[in-house]
Design a protein around this motif. Structure first.
Motif, PDB file in Angstrom:
ATOM      1  N   PRO A  49     -18.195  -7.225  -7.452  1.00  0.00           N
ATOM      2  CA  PRO A  49     -17.428  -6.242  -6.673  1.00  0.00           C
ATOM      3  C   PRO A  49     -16.380  -6.885  -5.780  1.00  0.00           C
ATOM      4  O   PRO A  49     -15.388  -6.245  -5.431  1.00  0.00           O
ATOM      5  CB  PRO A  49     -18.506  -5.531  -5.848  1.00  0.00           C
ATOM      6  N   GLU A  50     -16.605  -8.156  -5.411  1.00  0.00           N
ATOM      7  CA  GLU A  50     -15.634  -8.810  -4.528  1.00  0.00           C
ATOM      8  C   GLU A  50     -14.290  -8.996  -5.229  1.00  0.00           C
ATOM      9  O   GLU A  50     -13.245  -9.076  -4.567  1.00  0.00           O
ATOM     10  CB  GLU A  50     -16.172 -10.157  -4.057  1.00  0.00           C
ATOM     11  N   TRP A  51     -14.292  -9.046  -6.573  1.00  0.00           N
ATOM     12  CA  TRP A  51     -13.028  -9.197  -7.284  1.00  0.00           C
ATOM     13  C   TRP A  51     -12.141  -7.981  -7.093  1.00  0.00           C
ATOM     14  O   TRP A  51     -11.002  -8.086  -6.654  1.00  0.00           O
ATOM     15  CB  TRP A  51     -13.298  -9.433  -8.780  1.00  0.00           C
ATOM     16  N   TRP A  52     -12.680  -6.824  -7.467  1.00  0.00           N
ATOM     17  CA  TRP A  52     -11.804  -5.641  -7.446  1.00  0.00           C
ATOM     18  C   TRP A  52     -11.603  -5.086  -6.037  1.00  0.00           C
ATOM     19  O   TRP A  52     -10.526  -4.569  -5.718  1.00  0.00           O
ATOM     20  CB  TRP A  52     -12.316  -4.567  -8.400  1.00  0.00           C
ATOM     21  N   LEU A  53     -12.596  -5.216  -5.170  1.00  0.00           N
ATOM     22  CA  LEU A  53     -12.392  -4.775  -3.792  1.00  0.00           C
ATOM     23  C   LEU A  53     -11.379  -5.678  -3.083  1.00  0.00           C
ATOM     24  O   LEU A  53     -10.540  -5.203  -2.304  1.00  0.00           O
ATOM     25  CB  LEU A  53     -13.718  -4.775  -3.034  1.00  0.00           C
ATOM     26  N   GLY A  54     -11.434  -6.979  -3.372  1.00  0.00           N
ATOM     27  CA  GLY A  54     -10.448  -7.887  -2.803  1.00  0.00           C
ATOM     28  C   GLY A  54      -9.047  -7.602  -3.316  1.00  0.00           C
ATOM     29  O   GLY A  54      -8.065  -7.697  -2.570  1.00  0.00           O
ATOM     30  N   GLN A  55      -8.959  -7.223  -4.598  1.00  0.00           N
ATOM     31  CA  GLN A  55      -7.654  -6.889  -5.170  1.00  0.00           C
ATOM     32  C   GLN A  55      -7.072  -5.642  -4.511  1.00  0.00           C
ATOM     33  O   GLN A  55      -5.891  -5.605  -4.149  1.00  0.00           O
ATOM     34  CB  GLN A  55      -7.797  -6.660  -6.680  1.00  0.00           C
ATOM     35  N   ILE A  56      -7.892  -4.619  -4.340  1.00  0.00           N
ATOM     36  CA  ILE A  56      -7.415  -3.400  -3.684  1.00  0.00           C
ATOM     37  C   ILE A  56      -7.009  -3.684  -2.250  1.00  0.00           C
ATOM     38  O   ILE A  56      -5.953  -3.235  -1.777  1.00  0.00           O
ATOM     39  CB  ILE A  56      -8.512  -2.311  -3.734  1.00  0.00           C
ATOM     40  N   LEU A  57      -7.839  -4.439  -1.553  1.00  0.00           N
ATOM     41  CA  LEU A  57      -7.528  -4.753  -0.157  1.00  0.00           C
ATOM     42  C   LEU A  57      -6.234  -5.558  -0.059  1.00  0.00           C
ATOM     43  O   LEU A  57      -5.429  -5.352   0.864  1.00  0.00           O
ATOM     44  CB  LEU A  57      -8.686  -5.535   0.454  1.00  0.00           C
ATOM     45  N   PHE A  64      -2.500   6.934   3.147  1.00  0.00           N
ATOM     46  CA  PHE A  64      -2.441   6.088   1.961  1.00  0.00           C
ATOM     47  C   PHE A  64      -3.807   5.483   1.651  1.00  0.00           C
ATOM     48  O   PHE A  64      -4.242   5.447   0.493  1.00  0.00           O
ATOM     49  CB  PHE A  64      -1.409   4.983   2.172  1.00  0.00           C
ATOM     50  N   ILE A  65      -4.505   5.001   2.692  1.00  0.00           N
ATOM     51  CA  ILE A  65      -5.848   4.448   2.484  1.00  0.00           C
ATOM     52  C   ILE A  65      -6.780   5.529   1.951  1.00  0.00           C
ATOM     53  O   ILE A  65      -7.610   5.270   1.066  1.00  0.00           O
ATOM     54  CB  ILE A  65      -6.371   3.859   3.799  1.00  0.00           C
ATOM     55  N   ARG A  66      -6.649   6.743   2.472  1.00  0.00           N
ATOM     56  CA  ARG A  66      -7.493   7.846   1.992  1.00  0.00           C
ATOM     57  C   ARG A  66      -7.244   8.116   0.508  1.00  0.00           C
ATOM     58  O   ARG A  66      -8.176   8.459  -0.239  1.00  0.00           O
ATOM     59  CB  ARG A  66      -7.208   9.110   2.807  1.00  0.00           C
ATOM     60  N   LEU A  67      -5.997   7.943   0.048  1.00  0.00           N
ATOM     61  CA  LEU A  67      -5.678   8.159  -1.362  1.00  0.00           C
ATOM     62  C   LEU A  67      -6.200   7.029  -2.248  1.00  0.00           C
ATOM     63  O   LEU A  67      -6.434   7.234  -3.443  1.00  0.00           O
ATOM     64  CB  LEU A  67      -4.160   8.280  -1.528  1.00  0.00           C
ATOM     65  N   VAL A  68      -6.390   5.857  -1.660  1.00  0.00           N
ATOM     66  CA  VAL A  68      -6.881   4.715  -2.443  1.00  0.00           C
ATOM     67  C   VAL A  68      -8.395   4.800  -2.652  1.00  0.00           C
ATOM     68  O   VAL A  68      -8.919   4.347  -3.685  1.00  0.00           O
ATOM     69  CB  VAL A  68      -6.503   3.398  -1.730  1.00  0.00           C
ATOM     70  N   LEU A  69      -9.122   5.395  -1.708  1.00  0.00           N
ATOM     71  CA  LEU A  69     -10.583   5.409  -1.792  1.00  0.00           C
ATOM     72  C   LEU A  69     -11.123   6.118  -3.042  1.00  0.00           C
ATOM     73  O   LEU A  69     -12.157   5.697  -3.565  1.00  0.00           O
ATOM     74  CB  LEU A  69     -11.168   6.027  -0.528  1.00  0.00           C
ATOM     75  N   PRO A  70     -10.508   7.205  -3.539  1.00  0.00           N
ATOM     76  CA  PRO A  70     -11.011   7.766  -4.805  1.00  0.00           C
ATOM     77  C   PRO A  70     -10.988   6.781  -5.961  1.00  0.00           C
ATOM     78  O   PRO A  70     -11.797   6.901  -6.891  1.00  0.00           O
ATOM     79  CB  PRO A  70     -10.067   8.956  -5.048  1.00  0.00           C
ATOM     80  N   ILE A  71     -10.076   5.814  -5.926  1.00  0.00           N
ATOM     81  CA  ILE A  71     -10.066   4.777  -6.957  1.00  0.00           C
ATOM     82  C   ILE A  71     -11.343   3.957  -6.862  1.00  0.00           C
ATOM     83  O   ILE A  71     -11.962   3.607  -7.885  1.00  0.00           O
ATOM     84  CB  ILE A  71      -8.828   3.882  -6.773  1.00  0.00           C
ATOM     85  N   PHE A  96     -15.485  -4.242   3.095  1.00  0.00           N
ATOM     86  CA  PHE A  96     -14.220  -3.597   2.735  1.00  0.00           C
ATOM     87  C   PHE A  96     -13.912  -2.452   3.699  1.00  0.00           C
ATOM     88  O   PHE A  96     -12.804  -2.372   4.254  1.00  0.00           O
ATOM     89  CB  PHE A  96     -14.328  -3.090   1.297  1.00  0.00           C
ATOM     90  N   GLU A  97     -14.882  -1.567   3.928  1.00  0.00           N
ATOM     91  CA  GLU A  97     -14.660  -0.443   4.827  1.00  0.00           C
ATOM     92  C   GLU A  97     -14.487  -0.901   6.268  1.00  0.00           C
ATOM     93  O   GLU A  97     -13.685  -0.332   7.024  1.00  0.00           O
ATOM     94  CB  GLU A  97     -15.814   0.552   4.710  1.00  0.00           C
ATOM     95  N   ARG A  98     -15.235  -1.923   6.658  1.00  0.00           N
ATOM     96  CA  ARG A  98     -15.090  -2.439   8.020  1.00  0.00           C
ATOM     97  C   ARG A  98     -13.685  -2.992   8.253  1.00  0.00           C
ATOM     98  O   ARG A  98     -13.089  -2.785   9.312  1.00  0.00           O
ATOM     99  CB  ARG A  98     -16.131  -3.526   8.277  1.00  0.00           C
ATOM    100  N   THR A  99     -13.137  -3.670   7.254  1.00  0.00           N
ATOM    101  CA  THR A  99     -11.776  -4.180   7.371  1.00  0.00           C
ATOM    102  C   THR A  99     -10.771  -3.043   7.488  1.00  0.00           C
ATOM    103  O   THR A  99      -9.843  -3.096   8.301  1.00  0.00           O
ATOM    104  CB  THR A  99     -11.429  -5.056   6.153  1.00  0.00           C
ATOM    105  N   LEU A 100     -10.951  -1.998   6.668  1.00  0.00           N
ATOM    106  CA  LEU A 100     -10.053  -0.847   6.752  1.00  0.00           C
ATOM    107  C   LEU A 100     -10.102  -0.207   8.139  1.00  0.00           C
ATOM    108  O   LEU A 100      -9.069   0.216   8.678  1.00  0.00           O
ATOM    109  CB  LEU A 100     -10.420   0.187   5.688  1.00  0.00           C
ATOM    110  N   GLU A 138     -11.306  -1.625  11.144  1.00  0.00           N
ATOM    111  CA  GLU A 138     -11.010  -2.479  12.285  1.00  0.00           C
ATOM    112  C   GLU A 138      -9.625  -3.100  12.231  1.00  0.00           C
ATOM    113  O   GLU A 138      -9.008  -3.335  13.272  1.00  0.00           O
ATOM    114  CB  GLU A 138     -12.063  -3.588  12.380  1.00  0.00           C
ATOM    115  N   VAL A 139      -9.133  -3.368  11.047  1.00  0.00           N
ATOM    116  CA  VAL A 139      -7.826  -4.012  10.921  1.00  0.00           C
ATOM    117  C   VAL A 139      -6.715  -2.985  10.742  1.00  0.00           C
ATOM    118  O   VAL A 139      -5.643  -3.101  11.351  1.00  0.00           O
ATOM    119  CB  VAL A 139      -7.835  -5.009   9.743  1.00  0.00           C
ATOM    120  N   TYR A 140      -6.989  -1.962   9.927  1.00  0.00           N
ATOM    121  CA  TYR A 140      -5.951  -0.971   9.626  1.00  0.00           C
ATOM    122  C   TYR A 140      -6.229   0.385  10.264  1.00  0.00           C
ATOM    123  O   TYR A 140      -5.530   1.355   9.965  1.00  0.00           O
ATOM    124  CB  TYR A 140      -5.792  -0.831   8.109  1.00  0.00           C
ATOM    125  N   PHE A 141      -7.257   0.455  11.099  1.00  0.00           N
ATOM    126  CA  PHE A 141      -7.541   1.633  11.928  1.00  0.00           C
ATOM    127  C   PHE A 141      -7.729   2.911  11.109  1.00  0.00           C
ATOM    128  O   PHE A 141      -7.328   3.998  11.515  1.00  0.00           O
ATOM    129  CB  PHE A 141      -6.423   1.844  12.962  1.00  0.00           C
TER     130      PHE A 141
END
Length: 805
Positions: A288-296, A328-335, A364-368, A370-373
């Protein structure tokens, strides 16, 4: 719509490649195939041009016909007007009879009906021309004039709106024309959206995305123009939502995200499908770190553009207030949700993968956040509340942990001390291999589910995966202690079970085993106590207390754990709920701590029994000694103690090294009490003594006492009198007391003849006798025991009895 077209295009390309390039040799036909495709493309372009010319010709002819019909209709209208005016002047009408009147009326009615048909035909043609002109305007403006496209789309929607407001209007009454108008609206929307989204995608690529975005002024201008078109389409569709909905045109609802942001998110979606939702090697459920890292990474590279440019463009679009970064982040989460759903069968097949997915998804969610609010809902909860997925994870954790524990516990060195004595001081537990492994397993499980936000899910994991490991360890320790207890302590020195070395006595081997079980329970108990104070387990305990709500003992929470439902979840996960304070001093591991402490005390008590039994057994020869009334005594210890004292010294040192200070003191105090009682009951009061024999006993007792005091824990063994064997020492003082003042009195205040008659006098007051005993410094023996010791002084009692007679 763009996503569908692109998908079909990719499929067509894939089919073409698969059909024409089946081997490496077929690559040589590339040039020939390209030429053939160019010829086909040129032919198609010619056909398109011919079709366009034919359509223009037909359109011109239709326009001419419509104009001719219009002129004829206008002439008829003039005739009709003249007739109406003539009908208003009654004097101008002269009819011979009623037949002529009816013929005129019929003729007028026929003309009027013909006029109405012609007028409807004109309106139909006018509407058709209007729709056609709008379609042509949109087609002309598509590539170079975004505002022209928006104008055409707005006109098409307005045309539908006007017809909708006029009952019986041409478009709404003519089904084919109405469908043509709706189809035109759809085509303009689709074409405009496709063209604008393609330009937007092109501009993003020019800026460097999905890598680091470094836009130029031209790139930003191109992006801004495409954004304006998409925003304009969005705004028109929202304003005319009711009209479009009544006409069955589903394009964009008021609640949907802006089109421009949707297409930006779609770029993420395209890359996600290509790399991680295909047959490629990167599409792995266990990474999962591959694709979650790619999205992030893609989100990270777009955030500056969103904050500096897209937010400004949106604010000026008239679409209302919106945090474009958050949207935009909300639109990415369905992916992310779709990828999780795609990998769900793999999670159920291998539950341990879920732990890794949960950890990475939580990060991933914590970064979204704390970093991107990002302040919207995540996807982790949805994954965890999939009972099949979570159940597979719990089962896998339990199975893996228990399999590892059973394998390690079956090893011969499972209860062997893990570290050397020199590596751990006496006040810290020395874990056995199995104790260390059990703690590792429980901690490992806790680390993997620490990212789970729900207390209910954590408790289910604790009950199902962690507690069984502790239960298995406790049962193994109990089994070892039970087995040891079944060995008769009376024959302890003979039960060597083949493990005794030439330099170790059986008692040493057994004490080492008992100490290992003690240290195992102690080490795990300390670990469990630490867990009880950790924030995660404190929260879980508070949830359990909140769930019990004073109606039950929260320590019984495991009894109902398997039957929890949604109502239990609301209570357990409600961090603001009240908690009964009387239970807060406990902990989720409280009963485990109590059980382990009981096992530790049981092992310690068995050590006391084993040591006392062994030492007392070796004191039998000392008990059987019958020469305490000899004429003289040696300054050395009695020969009967020569074999005991070295082993006693070894045991004392061993206990100090095997056990912590407090436990070693407990065992040594118990041993000292046992020796003290043995000397008093089996030696001092059971044999006949003279002063010399009493002095010999004093030497023996002092030697035993020095050995007990020689350990690191010796200082804690002293009683209030400063002695370890206080009662035995007081016995030796009585037995070694000189008969009269002619002999050296020693540490007694009075000679035996001075105080013994008072003790032996049956008529003497007990209080007076007790006071005398205390005056002599004897504090641990009663008057009766002192009297019994005096009677053991054969050198005194014979003369005393003669005098009494």
């Amino acid at each position: 719509m763009t996503g569908v077209v692109n998908l079909e295009t990719r499929q067509a390309i894939q089919q073409f490649l698969d059909g024409n390039f089946t081997s490496l040799e077929s690559l040589g036909l590339v040039e020939e195939l390209l030429k053939e495709e160019e010829r086909t493309h040129a032919q198609l372009e010619r056909e398109v041009e011919e079709a366009c010319d034919a359509a223009k010709t037909v359109s011109a002819e239709a326009t001419n016909i419509a104009n001719s019909v219009h002129e004829q209709a206008m002439g008829l209208i003039d005739v009709h007007s003249q007739l109406v005016e003539s009908a208003g002047n009654e004097s101008s009408w002269e009819f011979r009879d009623d037949t002529e009147v009816m013929e005129l009326v019929s003729a007028l009615a026929a003309e009027l009906q013909k006029h109405q048909k012609l007028r409807q035909a004109k309106q139909y043609i006018d509407a058709f021309i209007a729709v056609k002109q709008i379609s042509e305007q949109a087609e002309r403006s598509l590539e170079r004039d975004g505002q022209g496209v928006l104008s055409a789309y707005g006109s098409a929607v307005a045309l539908l709106a006007n017809e909708q407001e006029e009952p019986g209007a041409t478009i709404s009454s003519a089904q084919h024309l109405h469908e043509y108008a709706k189809e035109t609206v759809r085509e303009i929307w689709t074409s405009a959206e496709r063209a604008a989204s393609d330009k937007q995608s092109e501009s993003l690529h020019k800026m460097g995305w999905p890598g680091r975005v470094e836009p130029s002024a031209a790139d930003l201008q191109q992006f801004g123009s495409s954004f304006a078109v998409l925003a304009g389409l969005d705004r028109i569709a929202r304003d005319a939502y009711d009209i479009l909905e009544r006409n069955g045109i589903a394009q964009h609802s008021r609640d949907e995200a802006p089109l421009a942001l949707q297409h930006m998110a779609r770029q993420v979606d395209i890359r996600m499908r290509y790399h991680f939702e295909s047959a490629r090697g990167t599409s792995r459920a266990d990474r999962p770190e591959w694709w979650l890292g790619q999205i992030l990474g893609m989100v990270r590279s777009l955030v500056p553009l969103l904050e500096l440019h897209v937010q400004r463009l949106h604010d000026g679009s008239g679409l209302g207030e919106l945090d474009v970064r958050n949207e935009f982040i909300r639109l990415v989460l369905p992916i992310v949700q779709r990828k999780l759903a795609r990998d769900r069968p793999a999670y159920i097949d291998n539950g341990l993968v879920v732990a890794q997915v949960v950890r990475e998804l939580n990060e991933f969610e914590r970064t979204l956040q704390e970093v991107y609010f990002y302040d919207g809902a995540g996807v982790l909860d949805d994954l965890l509340w999939d009972d099949d997925v979570f159940g597979a994870w719990v089962d896998a954790e339990r199975s893996a942990a228990m399999e590892a524990y059973v394998e390690d516990s079956a090893q011969p060195d499972a209860f062997v001390q893990l570290y050397e004595d020199s590596m751990v001081d006496a006040d810290h537990p020395k874990p056995s291999r199995i104790a260390h492994r059990a703690v590792q397993l429980v901690v490992g499980i806790a680390d993997r589910y620490a990212a789970v936000p729900s207390c209910m899910r954590r408790l289910q994991m604790l009950s199902t995966a962690q507690f069984p490991v502790m239960i298995a360890l406790i049962e193994d320790i109990e089994m070892q202690l039970d087995e040891f207890s079944r060995v008769s302590l009376a024959f302890l020195r003979d039960a060597t079970d083949g493990t005794t070395s030439a330099t170790q006595s059986p008692i040493v081997v057994r004490l080492q085993r008992l100490a290992t079980w003690y240290q195992t329970a102690w080490y795990v108990e300390d670990a469990v106590r630490d867990w009880n104070d950790q924030a995660m387990y404190v929260d879980m305990w508070a949830a359990v207390c909140r769930h019990a709500a004073g109606s039950a003992d929260p320590r019984d929470w495991r009894d109902s754990c398997d039957d929890w439902d949604e109502s239990d979840r609301r209570v357990l996960d409600d961090t603001d709920g009240s908690v009964d304070d009387k239970w807060l001093d406990g902990g989720i591991w409280e009963r485990t701590v109590t059980t382990l402490n009981g096992l530790k005390q049981r092992a310690l008590q068995l050590m006391v029994q084993a040591v006392c039994k062994d030492v007392v057994g070796q004191l039998r020869a000392f008990r059987k000694k019958s020469s305490w009334a000899s004429q003289g005594f040696d300054t050395d210890i009695s020969p009967e103690l020569s074999s005991l004292l070295p082993e006693l010294a070894q045991l004392v040192g061993l206990l100090s090294s095997l056990l912590p200070f407090v436990a070693a003191v407990h065992v040594l105090r118990s041993l000292a009490a046992e020796i003290d009682t043995f000397v008093v009951d089996r030696v001092a009061t059971a044999h006949s003594f003279n002063a010399c024999g009493g002095q010999q006993l004093a030497i023996d007792v002092d030697c035993i006492e020095r050995i007990l005091l020689s350990s690191a824990s010796g200082s804690a063994l002293r009683t209030s009198s400063g002695r370890v064997l206080a009662r035995a020492v007081e016995c030796t003082r009585v037995l070694a007391c000189p008969l009269d003042d002619s002999e050296q009195v020693g540490d007694m205040a009075l000679a035996l003849y001075e105080w013994a008659p008072v003790i032996l006098d049956k008529a003497a007051d007990d209080a007076e006798a007790a006071a005398l005993v205390r005056k002599l410094g004897i504090c641990h023996l009663g008057v009766g025991q002192v009297r019994q010791l005096v009677r053991c002084r054969v050198d005194f009692i014979a003369s005393y009895d003669n005098q009494s007679a």
